[in-house]
Design a protein around this motif. Structure first.
Motif, PDB file in Angstrom:
ATOM      1  N   ALA A 367       0.853  -1.182   0.000  1.00 59.01           N
ATOM      2  CA  ALA A 367       0.000   0.000   0.000  1.00 59.01           C
ATOM      3  C   ALA A 367       0.892   1.235   0.000  1.00 59.01           C
ATOM      4  CB  ALA A 367      -0.920   0.016   1.216  1.00 59.01           C
ATOM      5  N   VAL A 368       0.598   2.184  -0.890  1.00 60.73           N
ATOM      6  CA  VAL A 368       1.411   3.389  -1.048  1.00 60.73           C
ATOM      7  C   VAL A 368       0.567   4.601  -0.688  1.00 60.73           C
ATOM      8  CG1 VAL A 368       2.771   4.781  -2.658  1.00 60.73           C
ATOM      9  CG2 VAL A 368       2.731   2.287  -2.896  1.00 60.73           C
ATOM     10  N   ILE A 369       1.091   5.433   0.220  1.00 61.26           N
ATOM     11  CA  ILE A 369       0.418   6.683   0.569  1.00 61.26           C
ATOM     12  C   ILE A 369       1.417   7.820   0.432  1.00 61.26           C
ATOM     13  CG2 ILE A 369      -1.336   5.654   2.060  1.00 61.26           C
ATOM     14  CD1 ILE A 369       0.397   6.322   4.440  1.00 61.26           C
ATOM     15  N   ASP A 370       0.880   9.032   0.320  1.00 61.23           N
ATOM     16  CA  ASP A 370       1.717  10.177  -0.024  1.00 61.23           C
ATOM     17  C   ASP A 370       1.299  11.356   0.829  1.00 61.23           C
ATOM     18  OD1 ASP A 370       2.910  12.439  -1.375  1.00 61.23           O
ATOM     19  OD2 ASP A 370       3.122  11.163  -3.144  1.00 61.23           O
ATOM     20  N   GLN A 371       2.285  12.003   1.454  1.00 57.77           N
ATOM     21  CA  GLN A 371       1.966  13.117   2.343  1.00 57.77           C
ATOM     22  C   GLN A 371       1.346  14.295   1.589  1.00 57.77           C
ATOM     23  OE1 GLN A 371       5.257  15.194   4.367  1.00 57.77           O
ATOM     24  NE2 GLN A 371       4.369  14.456   6.276  1.00 57.77           N
ATOM     25  N   GLU A 372       1.712  14.485   0.321  1.00 58.50           N
ATOM     26  CA  GLU A 372       1.147  15.591  -0.446  1.00 58.50           C
ATOM     27  C   GLU A 372      -0.313  15.345  -0.804  1.00 58.50           C
ATOM     28  OE1 GLU A 372       4.437  18.228  -2.688  1.00 58.50           O
ATOM     29  OE2 GLU A 372       3.464  16.663  -3.861  1.00 58.50           O
ATOM     30  N   GLN A 373      -0.709  14.085  -0.977  1.00 53.58           N
ATOM     31  CA  GLN A 373      -2.093  13.715  -1.253  1.00 53.58           C
ATOM     32  C   GLN A 373      -2.477  12.612  -0.278  1.00 53.58           C
ATOM     33  OE1 GLN A 373      -1.606  12.828  -5.550  1.00 53.58           O
ATOM     34  NE2 GLN A 373      -3.103  14.440  -5.890  1.00 53.58           N
ATOM     35  N   PRO A 374      -2.846  12.980   0.962  1.00 53.10           N
ATOM     36  CA  PRO A 374      -3.068  11.977   2.012  1.00 53.10           C
ATOM     37  C   PRO A 374      -4.182  11.000   1.663  1.00 53.10           C
ATOM     38  CG  PRO A 374      -2.925  14.187   2.937  1.00 53.10           C
ATOM     39  CD  PRO A 374      -3.030  14.355   1.463  1.00 53.10           C
ATOM     40  N   GLY A 375      -4.025   9.780   2.169  1.00 53.06           N
ATOM     41  CA  GLY A 375      -5.075   8.779   2.077  1.00 53.06           C
ATOM     42  C   GLY A 375      -5.956   8.844   3.306  1.00 53.06           C
ATOM     43  N   ARG A 376      -7.273   8.797   3.077  1.00 51.47           N
ATOM     44  CA  ARG A 376      -8.248   8.884   4.171  1.00 51.47           C
ATOM     45  C   ARG A 376      -9.097   7.621   4.174  1.00 51.47           C
ATOM     46  NH1 ARG A 376      -7.390  13.986   2.192  1.00 51.47           N
ATOM     47  NH2 ARG A 376      -7.055  15.636   3.744  1.00 51.47           N
ATOM     48  N   VAL A 377      -9.163   6.992   5.339  1.00 52.28           N
ATOM     49  CA  VAL A 377      -9.909   5.753   5.481  1.00 52.28           C
ATOM     50  C   VAL A 377     -10.995   5.945   6.520  1.00 52.28           C
ATOM     51  CG1 VAL A 377      -9.795   3.307   6.062  1.00 52.28           C
ATOM     52  CG2 VAL A 377      -7.887   4.385   4.846  1.00 52.28           C
ATOM     53  N   ARG A 378     -12.237   5.786   6.090  1.00 48.57           N
ATOM     54  CA  ARG A 378     -13.379   5.857   7.004  1.00 48.57           C
ATOM     55  C   ARG A 378     -13.744   4.437   7.397  1.00 48.57           C
ATOM     56  NH1 ARG A 378     -16.627   9.989   3.008  1.00 48.57           N
ATOM     57  NH2 ARG A 378     -15.319  11.841   3.380  1.00 48.57           N
ATOM     58  N   GLY A 379     -12.913   3.850   8.235  1.00 50.30           N
ATOM     59  CA  GLY A 379     -13.095   2.464   8.645  1.00 50.30           C
ATOM     60  C   GLY A 379     -11.806   1.941   9.246  1.00 50.30           C
ATOM     61  N   ASP A 380     -11.641   0.618   9.250  1.00 53.16           N
ATOM     62  CA  ASP A 380     -10.454  -0.011   9.829  1.00 53.16           C
ATOM     63  C   ASP A 380      -9.373  -0.189   8.761  1.00 53.16           C
ATOM     64  OD1 ASP A 380     -12.303  -0.203  11.813  1.00 53.16           O
ATOM     65  OD2 ASP A 380     -12.484  -2.390  11.756  1.00 53.16           O
ATOM     66  N   TRP A 381      -8.123  -0.117   9.216  1.00 54.89           N
ATOM     67  CA  TRP A 381      -6.979  -0.450   8.358  1.00 54.89           C
ATOM     68  C   TRP A 381      -6.195  -1.533   9.080  1.00 54.89           C
ATOM     69  CZ3 TRP A 381      -4.631   2.439   3.984  1.00 54.89           C
ATOM     70  CH2 TRP A 381      -3.430   1.870   3.553  1.00 54.89           C
ATOM     71  N   THR A 382      -6.131  -2.707   8.463  1.00 53.51           N
ATOM     72  CA  THR A 382      -5.374  -3.822   9.023  1.00 53.51           C
ATOM     73  C   THR A 382      -4.316  -4.253   8.025  1.00 53.51           C
ATOM     74  OG1 THR A 382      -7.300  -4.601  10.280  1.00 53.51           O
ATOM     75  CG2 THR A 382      -5.494  -6.169   9.931  1.00 53.51           C
ATOM     76  N   GLN A 383      -3.077  -4.322   8.497  1.00 50.68           N
ATOM     77  CA  GLN A 383      -1.992  -4.803   7.641  1.00 50.68           C
ATOM     78  C   GLN A 383      -1.429  -6.081   8.233  1.00 50.68           C
ATOM     79  OE1 GLN A 383       0.757  -2.105   5.597  1.00 50.68           O
ATOM     80  NE2 GLN A 383       2.421  -3.123   6.708  1.00 50.68           N
ATOM     81  N   THR A 384      -1.366  -7.125   7.407  1.00 54.54           N
ATOM     82  CA  THR A 384      -0.861  -8.417   7.870  1.00 54.54           C
ATOM     83  C   THR A 384       0.661  -8.428   7.842  1.00 54.54           C
ATOM     84  OG1 THR A 384      -0.813  -9.462   5.693  1.00 54.54           O
ATOM     85  CG2 THR A 384      -2.930  -9.452   6.857  1.00 54.54           C
ATOM     86  N   SER A 385       1.248  -9.522   8.327  1.00 48.79           N
ATOM     87  CA  SER A 385       2.703  -9.643   8.356  1.00 48.79           C
ATOM     88  C   SER A 385       3.299  -9.728   6.956  1.00 48.79           C
ATOM     89  CB  SER A 385       3.115 -10.880   9.168  1.00 48.79           C
ATOM     90  OG  SER A 385       2.520 -12.042   8.628  1.00 48.79           O
ATOM     91  N   ASP A 386       2.480 -10.019   5.944  1.00 48.71           N
ATOM     92  CA  ASP A 386       2.956 -10.048   4.563  1.00 48.71           C
ATOM     93  C   ASP A 386       2.854  -8.685   3.886  1.00 48.71           C
ATOM     94  OD1 ASP A 386       3.499 -12.793   4.650  1.00 48.71           O
ATOM     95  OD2 ASP A 386       1.414 -13.291   4.138  1.00 48.71           O
TER      96      ASP A 386
END
Length: 456
Positions: A367-386
């Protein structure tokens, strides 16, 4: 009836006959010609064969003129031609079955208007500027078996109304994309050879969907929402566009219940507009799903699998009420909004989140996010060990905006990569504001097995 005439000439002879209550058009031999002009051309006639020239021409009065078949069909032989002449009069039409092995020359618009009729094309259909063929009969069928359809100007059209069907079995369609309205212009990212326009509810497309074919499903202020059912068994290799014009209730695209594949060269585009486009049915994406407009996706017994490319730019919104799984490719949210009500699962490929995700997601890839164009999530964000979260940083102060803003729990495992943009350096006291979670959420966990900071 009117006082028009049916004229015909054969082997150099010319005869004129006043229309009688029962009008019969005999077979037209090679080298001969006949013409239909005036309101009397509407009277029923048996089927006939054309090996010469049949000309349909409207009078000056605004009255329709054409052929009503009471039985049989019109057969246009390899040397035959039906020429629809331009003129100031009313509409031109054919009511009945047609088999074309010759030439249909459209110098004016022709309506194929009998309910349930079938047009089998194995010859050539060509149109002049601003002309085209309208399939207007209820449940009428246009079957392209072989031959060619030639549309050389963007104003020429092949349009389908009233639950009519287009069945593509073979042949070529040559021409530029058809401009059907100012709000429904075909984009020029790829070269296309034809656009079919479907209006009104219940039209369907069957057969192969080659890459030189593009289909537009458009709403219309007069006919209401457009609807197209795809009954193809092979992958979509061409272009499908959904255009909901201003003031219309929207358009509907129905996919087969067992699902279908958007092939590597296929494009499904929801064009920007005031209306809502709806897509029903499972889809495996290997090509490109482009959503500059607004769409809602539903299905029974299936979901959407992406291993190609999905793009939701600024102003676009895709609401998905089926499982959305990415196994490869790219999911790119660039200023738009993705609303996966049943969750988003990233199992492969790359998620580029510089827009809004209204729902929960699980990242097991990149997953790629960028400080100049922030990503907004209206919910949960779960990242697995992979999973890997890659953050691009442009500012290292306390006033910097976080690159990721999550309203629900944030649970990060796996790898965290921080990429400093060109010219950015880490000094003593620098702060990296990578993520922000709503203060009322207390289940945030940062459990990264690997952290890496690199320069761009």
């Amino acid at each position: 009836m009117g006082s028009g005439l049916l004229g015909w000439a054969c082997a150099g002879a010319l005869a004129l006959a006043v229309a009688s209550p029962a009008l019969a058009i005999d077979d037209i031999p090679e080298g001969g010609f006949r013409w239909i002009q005036g309101y009397d051309g509407n009277q029923p006639t048996p089927g006939f064969r054309v090996d010469g020239l049949l000309r349909i021409e409207a009078p000056d009065e605004p009255q329709p003129v054409g052929i009503n078949l009471e039985s049989g069909k019109i057969e246009v032989g390899p040397t035959g031609e039906i020429r629809v002449q331009y003129g100031p009069g009313g509409s031109r039409f054919i009511n009945g079955d047609v088999v074309n092995d010759g030439l249909i020359s459209l110098k004016s618009v022709l309506l194929f208007s009998r309910d349930g009729a079938e047009w089998v094309n194995r010859g050539t259909i060509e149109a002049a500027n601003y002309m085209g063929l309208g399939i207007t009969g209820k449940a009428a069928v246009f079957r392209q078996v072989s031959g060619e359809i030639r549309l050389s100007d963007p104003t020429q059209r092949l349009e389908f109304y009233n639950r009519s069907r287009f069945i593509h079995e073979g042949g070529k369609v040559l021409g530029r994309p058809v401009l059907v309205a100012a709000t429904a212009e075909v984009q020029a990212e790829v070269t296309q050879e034809l656009t079919l326009r479907f209006l009104a509810l219940g039209s369907s497309f069957e057969g192969r969907f080659p890459e030189d074919l593009s289909v537009l499903v458009a709403s219309d202020d007069n006919y209401g929402p457009g609807s197209l059912a795809l009954n193809t068994t092979t992958p979509i290799q061409g272009l499908v566009e959904l255009a909901a014009t201003s003031g219309s209730p929207g358009v509907l695209l129905e996919l087969p219940e067992k699902g279908i594949t958007l092939g590597p060269r296929g494009i499904l585009r929801v064009k920007s507009g005031a209306g809502l486009s709806e897509i029903r049915g499972p889809l495996a994406i290997e090509g490109w799903l482009d959503v500059p407009g607004s769409a809602r996706w539903t299905a029974e017994g299936g979901g959407v699998t992406n291993r190609g490319k999905i793009r939701i730019p600024q102003g676009g919104r895709l609401q998905v009420s089926v499982p959305l799984v990415q196994t490869g490719g790219i999911l790119q949210i660039v200023g738009g909004e993705l609303a996966p009500s049943r969750g988003l699962s990233i199992g492969g490929g790359t998620l580029i989140a510089s827009g809004t995700i209204s729902g929960s997601l699980t990242n097991g890839a990149t997953a790629v996010i960028d400080q100049e164009q922030p990503g907004r999530v209206r919910g949960d964000w779960t990242q697995t060990s992979d999973g890997t979260l890659r953050v691009r940083v442009f500012e290292t102060t306390a006033a910097a905006e976080p690159a990721l803003q999550v309203s629900g729990p944030l649970n990060l495992r796996g790898t965290l990569e921080v990429i400093l943009a060109d010219g950015v350096r880490l000094a003593r006291g620098a702060e990296l504001r990578l993520a922000q979670v709503s203060r009322d959420r207390k289940s945030t966990r940062l459990n990264s097995s690997h952290a890496n900071i690199s320069y761009a």
